[in-house]
Design a protein around this motif. Structure first.
Motif, PDB file in Angstrom:
ATOM      1  N   THR A 366       0.826  -1.213   0.000  1.00 43.34           N
ATOM      2  CA  THR A 366       0.000   0.000   0.000  1.00 43.34           C
ATOM      3  C   THR A 366       0.859   1.261   0.000  1.00 43.34           C
ATOM      4  N   ILE A 367       2.000   1.204   0.680  1.00 43.37           N
ATOM      5  CA  ILE A 367       2.908   2.362   0.692  1.00 43.37           C
ATOM      6  C   ILE A 367       3.446   2.633  -0.711  1.00 43.37           C
ATOM      7  N   LEU A 368       3.863   1.580  -1.394  1.00 43.47           N
ATOM      8  CA  LEU A 368       4.450   1.745  -2.722  1.00 43.47           C
ATOM      9  C   LEU A 368       3.406   2.130  -3.772  1.00 43.47           C
ATOM     10  N   ASP A 369       2.138   1.847  -3.489  1.00 41.88           N
ATOM     11  CA  ASP A 369       1.070   2.250  -4.411  1.00 41.88           C
ATOM     12  C   ASP A 369       0.708   3.725  -4.263  1.00 41.88           C
ATOM     13  N   ASP A 370       1.226   4.370  -3.234  1.00 37.37           N
ATOM     14  CA  ASP A 370       0.956   5.781  -2.999  1.00 37.37           C
ATOM     15  C   ASP A 370       1.818   6.625  -3.942  1.00 37.37           C
ATOM     16  N   GLU A 371       1.180   7.350  -4.853  1.00 31.74           N
ATOM     17  CA  GLU A 371       1.921   8.139  -5.834  1.00 31.74           C
ATOM     18  C   GLU A 371       2.656   9.315  -5.207  1.00 31.74           C
ATOM     19  N   ASP A 372       2.221   9.748  -4.031  1.00 29.09           N
ATOM     20  CA  ASP A 372       2.840  10.906  -3.383  1.00 29.09           C
ATOM     21  C   ASP A 372       3.836  10.519  -2.299  1.00 29.09           C
ATOM     22  N   VAL A 373       4.236   9.257  -2.251  1.00 30.77           N
ATOM     23  CA  VAL A 373       5.163   8.827  -1.213  1.00 30.77           C
ATOM     24  C   VAL A 373       6.495   9.566  -1.360  1.00 30.77           C
ATOM     25  N   ALA A 374       7.040  10.009  -0.235  1.00 34.92           N
ATOM     26  CA  ALA A 374       8.317  10.723  -0.210  1.00 34.92           C
ATOM     27  C   ALA A 374       9.170  10.130   0.899  1.00 34.92           C
ATOM     28  N   MET A 375      10.422  10.604   0.954  1.00 40.54           N
ATOM     29  CA  MET A 375      11.329  10.035   1.950  1.00 40.54           C
ATOM     30  C   MET A 375      12.284  11.088   2.459  1.00 40.54           C
ATOM     31  N   ARG A 382      20.812  17.067   9.621  1.00 42.44           N
ATOM     32  CA  ARG A 382      19.869  17.661   8.672  1.00 42.44           C
ATOM     33  C   ARG A 382      19.219  16.554   7.862  1.00 42.44           C
ATOM     34  N   THR A 383      18.182  16.902   7.148  1.00 44.95           N
ATOM     35  CA  THR A 383      17.388  15.900   6.449  1.00 44.95           C
ATOM     36  C   THR A 383      17.213  16.287   4.989  1.00 44.95           C
ATOM     37  N   ILE A 384      17.514  15.328   4.117  1.00 41.02           N
ATOM     38  CA  ILE A 384      17.263  15.509   2.685  1.00 41.02           C
ATOM     39  C   ILE A 384      15.895  14.917   2.379  1.00 41.02           C
ATOM     40  N   LEU A 385      15.035  15.722   1.775  1.00 47.16           N
ATOM     41  CA  LEU A 385      13.685  15.284   1.435  1.00 47.16           C
ATOM     42  C   LEU A 385      13.648  14.899  -0.037  1.00 47.16           C
ATOM     43  N   CYS A 386      13.277  13.657  -0.329  1.00 40.95           N
ATOM     44  CA  CYS A 386      13.323  13.124  -1.692  1.00 40.95           C
ATOM     45  C   CYS A 386      11.984  12.522  -2.084  1.00 40.95           C
ATOM     46  N   LYS A 387      11.744  12.508  -3.382  1.00 44.04           N
ATOM     47  CA  LYS A 387      10.589  11.789  -3.923  1.00 44.04           C
ATOM     48  C   LYS A 387      11.017  10.350  -4.172  1.00 44.04           C
ATOM     49  N   VAL A 388      10.090   9.416  -3.929  1.00 44.14           N
ATOM     50  CA  VAL A 388      10.383   7.998  -4.101  1.00 44.14           C
ATOM     51  C   VAL A 388       9.833   7.523  -5.434  1.00 44.14           C
ATOM     52  N   GLU A 389      10.687   6.904  -6.227  1.00 45.96           N
ATOM     53  CA  GLU A 389      10.294   6.362  -7.523  1.00 45.96           C
ATOM     54  C   GLU A 389       9.910   4.897  -7.347  1.00 45.96           C
ATOM     55  N   ASN A 390       8.698   4.558  -7.703  1.00 42.86           N
ATOM     56  CA  ASN A 390       8.198   3.191  -7.512  1.00 42.86           C
ATOM     57  C   ASN A 390       8.190   2.438  -8.839  1.00 42.86           C
ATOM     58  N   THR A 391       9.333   1.948  -9.234  1.00 43.00           N
ATOM     59  CA  THR A 391       9.449   1.191 -10.486  1.00 43.00           C
ATOM     60  C   THR A 391      10.247  -0.075 -10.238  1.00 43.00           C
ATOM     61  N   GLY A 392       9.946  -1.102 -11.027  1.00 42.68           N
ATOM     62  CA  GLY A 392      10.704  -2.338 -10.937  1.00 42.68           C
ATOM     63  C   GLY A 392      10.318  -3.203  -9.749  1.00 42.68           C
ATOM     64  N   THR A 393      10.957  -4.355  -9.690  1.00 40.72           N
ATOM     65  CA  THR A 393      10.713  -5.302  -8.608  1.00 40.72           C
ATOM     66  C   THR A 393      11.504  -4.906  -7.378  1.00 40.72           C
ATOM     67  N   ILE A 394      10.878  -5.043  -6.234  1.00 40.84           N
ATOM     68  CA  ILE A 394      11.527  -4.703  -4.968  1.00 40.84           C
ATOM     69  C   ILE A 394      11.856  -5.990  -4.222  1.00 40.84           C
ATOM     70  N   THR A 395      13.052  -6.027  -3.689  1.00 38.73           N
ATOM     71  CA  THR A 395      13.460  -7.173  -2.877  1.00 38.73           C
ATOM     72  C   THR A 395      12.960  -6.978  -1.452  1.00 38.73           C
ATOM     73  N   PHE A 396      12.219  -7.960  -0.950  1.00 37.76           N
ATOM     74  CA  PHE A 396      11.812  -7.959   0.450  1.00 37.76           C
ATOM     75  C   PHE A 396      12.611  -9.050   1.138  1.00 37.76           C
ATOM     76  N   GLY A 397      13.533  -8.642   1.994  1.00 35.75           N
ATOM     77  CA  GLY A 397      14.452  -9.587   2.594  1.00 35.75           C
ATOM     78  C   GLY A 397      14.149  -9.856   4.059  1.00 35.75           C
ATOM     79  N   ILE A 398      14.371 -11.090   4.464  1.00 36.52           N
ATOM     80  CA  ILE A 398      14.237 -11.506   5.853  1.00 36.52           C
ATOM     81  C   ILE A 398      15.613 -11.986   6.304  1.00 36.52           C
ATOM     82  N   TYR A 399      16.157 -11.362   7.320  1.00 40.55           N
ATOM     83  CA  TYR A 399      17.487 -11.716   7.796  1.00 40.55           C
ATOM     84  C   TYR A 399      17.373 -12.287   9.201  1.00 40.55           C
ATOM     85  N   GLY A 400      17.964 -13.462   9.402  1.00 38.72           N
ATOM     86  CA  GLY A 400      17.889 -14.106  10.714  1.00 38.72           C
ATOM     87  C   GLY A 400      19.241 -14.564  11.198  1.00 38.72           C
TER      88      GLY A 400
END
Length: 474
Positions: A366-375, A382-400
């Motif tokens: 749902t977060i990645l489907d938000d067209e206005d998502v920023a980061m 200090r903080t750099i404010l960026c727009k998030v580009e939602n393209t391509g496959t995203i890796t969801f990793g589980i580390y144990g």
């Protein structure tokens, strides 16, 4: 502002650990996909892991799993028998009953034993100037519980301390007051709740009697747990938190090591590894603690890693343990692409995998489907404010740091299946109380595994789901 120019400052501090040895696993397939080569982490095929667990279940001589009723089963069974839908609703009723029962006991004490004695004092209005007013207010606040009556002892002399007031004025009432002030036992609260709900909803008597029998069946183990459980829970919580932090640091260390070329996976521009990335609503971005102006690219005196979104997450996702960003070499770019999101779990198991696939992953979608998502990327106060580009496959990793062997995973699945059945199946709960034990068929556990496998395969359409477990190099 060029994002690339900030990369040297975004390198996260890391710690070095001596990784524990992975548990040995019985089946050959599980051993085969856990490489023995020298590496900081090895890949785990989650589909093969699920298959190995299913194989272990099918090889069990007894396909019916039985367990005695434990005090942990008490509340789920009673909630089901009373027809309360959710755990939160049941806990709320328990808290309300706890306060109301305490209030009723203290009200009777104050009205029948304390008030006549106080009114008989020749100068009670001077000694307790707020007694009558406090009693009137207390009678209008049953939701406050016993604390509603503390105001009757307010004033310069006793300062709201009822025990001091009773000890000074009426020492013979101290034992009675002390007894009334004792907290209710677990069984007392449950029995009061059963009576309250039964009267309110006209429950069938067989369900009411079964609920009361459940209280009695679990009483011995519940008393034992209350006598030793608090300390164990506190110690367990501290240990669990320490293990979680340990695993998060190890995950960050591995990602940094990979980024620095020791285990490189791609060449898609520069890679940033961010830890503890929060997920907040756009509406909170103006709060002073974030110090971010809506149109500013850089905010001073602030250092936060935050994903800003207006998507509905249903409180299932408020933070990611690690996020990997891809930044292209563009002098005018203020856009980043999230390439990987990682969650650290000290032990990989069916339960931890289920939580990630059914809670975290839908929230990420749902977060990645938000067209206005920023980061916001925190760096050097200090903080750099960026727009998030939602393209391509995203890796969801589980580390144990470890993996629960398939033979041991059966016990976890059995316990989970029993708890779910007791919390949702009225007939199952009734039979458990009648027989004084819980019995579940292995097919029910295999169905849960198939559900987990289906969730895993469905998620692969958009996410590249990977699992890593740390290990020692040979």
């Amino acid at each position: 502002m060029r994002i690339l120019s900030m990369i040297p400052f975004l390198v996260q501090s890391t710690f070095r650990f001596k990784y524990p040895v992975i548990h040995s696993c019985r089946t050959s397939r599980t051993r085969s996909f856990m490489s023995s080569r020298a590496a900081s982490a090895v890949s785990i095929d989650l589909n093969d892991y699920i298959t190995d667990i299913q194989t272990e279940i099918e090889q069990c001589d007894n396909q019916m799993f039985r367990s005695k009723l434990r005090w942990q089963n008490q509340k789920p069974i009673i909630r089901t028998l009373l027809g309360v839908e959710t755990k939160d609703d049941f806990d709320k009723i328990l808290r309300t009953q706890l306060k109301l029962v305490g209030y009723t006991k203290m009200k009777e004490f104050c009205e029948l034993a304390l008030a006549p004695r106080i009114h008989a004092l020749p100068d009670y209005s001077r000694v307790l100037p707020n007694f009558d007013k406090g009693m009137k207010c207390a009678l209008d606040m049953p939701q406050r519980g016993q604390s509603a009556f503390h105001r009757i002892s307010s004033g310069k002399r006793f300062k709201g301390n009822m025990m001091d007031m009773i000890s000074d004025l009426f020492p013979d009432l101290v034992p009675l007051y002390t007894n009334l002030s004792m907290p209710l036992t677990r069984e007392d609260i449950l029995l009061h709740t059963i009576e309250y709900i039964a009267e309110k909803t006209n429950l069938p008597m067989d369900r009411v009697n079964a609920a009361k029998k459940c209280v009695a069946l679990c009483k011995k183990s519940a008393v034992y747990s209350e006598s030793i459980g608090d300390g164990n829970r506190i110690g367990g919580h501290v240990l669990s938190k320490a293990n979680g932090l340990y695993c998060e640091e190890a995950c960050i260390e591995w990602l940094e090591k990979r980024k620095n070329g020791q285990d490189a996976v791609n060449d898609d521009g520069d890679e940033l590894v961010l830890r503890n990335v929060m997920v907040n609503s756009h509406q909170t971005r103006s709060r002073p603690k974030y110090n971010i102006n809506g149109n500013a690219l850089v905010a001073e005196k602030s250092s936060w890693n935050i994903i800003w979104t207006d998507s509905e997450r249903k409180r299932a996702c408020s933070e990611f343990d690690a996020v990997v960003l891809q930044v292209t070499d563009d002098s005018t770019s203020s856009t980043v692409r999230i390439s990987e999101i990682w969650e650290a779990k000290f032990s990989l198991s069916p339960s931890s995998i289920h939580d990630l696939l059914t809670k975290k992953l839908p929230a990420i979608r749902t977060i990645l489907d938000d067209e206005d998502v920023a980061m916001s990327i925190g760096v050097s106060n200090r903080t750099i404010l960026c727009k998030v580009e939602n393209t391509g496959t995203i890796t969801f990793g589980i580390y144990g740091m470890d993996i629960l062997p398939p033979i041991n995973a059966i016990g976890q699945l059995k316990s989970t299946a029993m708890s779910y059945a007791l919390s949702s199946d009225l007939d199952f709960a009734m039979n458990a109380v009648k027989n004084e034990f819980v019995e579940i068929d292995s097919n029910r556990i295999i169905q849960d595994l198939e559900y987990l496998r289906q969730k895993l395969n469905d998620s692969n359409t958009r996410f590249d789901i990977v699992a890593k477990v740390s290990c020692k190099g040979n």
